[in-house]
Write an enzyme that holds these catalytic residues in place. Sequence first.
Site, PDB file in Angstrom:
ATOM      1  N   TYR A   1      33.461 -19.846   6.156  1.00 33.83           N
ATOM      2  CA  TYR A   1      33.615 -18.925   6.946  1.00 33.83           C
ATOM      3  C   TYR A   1      34.345 -19.132   8.334  1.00 33.83           C
ATOM      4  CZ  TYR A   1      32.407 -15.006  10.071  1.00 33.83           C
ATOM      5  OH  TYR A   1      32.507 -13.661  10.988  1.00 33.83           O
ATOM      6  N   SER A  45      35.155 -11.188   5.754  1.00 43.41           N
ATOM      7  CA  SER A  45      35.321 -10.683   7.055  1.00 43.41           C
ATOM      8  C   SER A  45      36.312 -11.621   7.882  1.00 43.41           C
ATOM      9  CB  SER A  45      34.045 -10.567   7.921  1.00 43.41           C
ATOM     10  OG  SER A  45      34.230 -10.107   9.141  1.00 43.41           O
ATOM     11  N   ASP A  54      35.145   1.079   6.618  1.00 43.45           N
ATOM     12  CA  ASP A  54      34.611  -0.303   7.520  1.00 43.45           C
ATOM     13  C   ASP A  54      34.968  -0.076   8.996  1.00 43.45           C
ATOM     14  OD1 ASP A  54      34.478  -2.887   8.567  1.00 43.45           O
ATOM     15  OD2 ASP A  54      35.197  -3.919   6.633  1.00 43.45           O
ATOM     16  N   HIS A  60      31.529  -2.141   6.185  1.00 43.13           N
ATOM     17  CA  HIS A  60      31.584  -3.710   6.155  1.00 43.13           C
ATOM     18  C   HIS A  60      30.596  -4.524   5.480  1.00 43.13           C
ATOM     19  CE1 HIS A  60      33.702  -7.019   8.113  1.00 43.13           C
ATOM     20  NE2 HIS A  60      32.583  -7.583   8.470  1.00 43.13           N
TER      21      HIS A  60
END
Length: 270
Positions: free
Chosen positions: A39, A119, A202, A237
């Site tokens: 991430y 994301s 989203d 999302h």
Amino acid sequence: LIAVEVKIQSHDGAKVPLSIVHRNDLVKNGNNPTLMTGYGAYGISQEPAFSLERLAWLEHGGIYAVCHVRGGGEYGVEWHHAGQKLTKPNTWKDFIACGEWLIENGYTSRAKLAGHGRSAGGILIGRSITERPDLFAAAIIEVGMLDAIRSELTPNGPPNIPEFGTHTDENGFRGLREMSAYHHIKDGVVYPAVILLQGINDPRVESWQSSKMAARLQAATSSSKPVLLRIDNESGHGIGSTKTQVFEEKADAYSFLLWQFGVDGFQPDP
């Protein structure tokens, strides 16, 4: 199952934590399907957690690895700031170093290694495959931030300026340009197989980012490997998705990887 924790030397000497989970009958022959995720934003740490879909991946003989790249919070504020704005390249360079280590140590090979991010993790995977397309056989990008320059112009853009920067000043633009995967795609490059997963509703990362990335990769790659865009017209999302939506999405993504890795039972009928 076995969990292994190691620290990998990155491009600048930083020691990056890498968590590896696999079945206890694993043979280090370089032939294991491997999904490496990361991430690297907002100072968020990737912590241990149980997941049914990950268990399914492991039961099929896959390796699941988490690269705790800079930009996260594993080592506090300094670790976060070392993968933010102009230092953002450390995020994907850490990820690349972890992938190289897994290959060098017999866990997997370039033909069986996939990267995954969602994301803000789309920056991580998008830039990993555009900087080192030769290292990965496949990639999964979920609701990914892929055009960092124009993200600021979306409704959710301004709140993210403290994390990623702004295009309205020179250093901010330079940082956004460097972390924008879309702007680093080059014609004629052999890119890995990629599946982009996106909810049409989203509100955080608008769906045009995945669509734009998919179209550019399809036009640019000289590989015969597929670039697929999976749109869910009922989701956003991921927050608030139903159990069925989550399982169906993961089943498609993991089946895509096992197909690309040549695993029996996941190949098209002759």
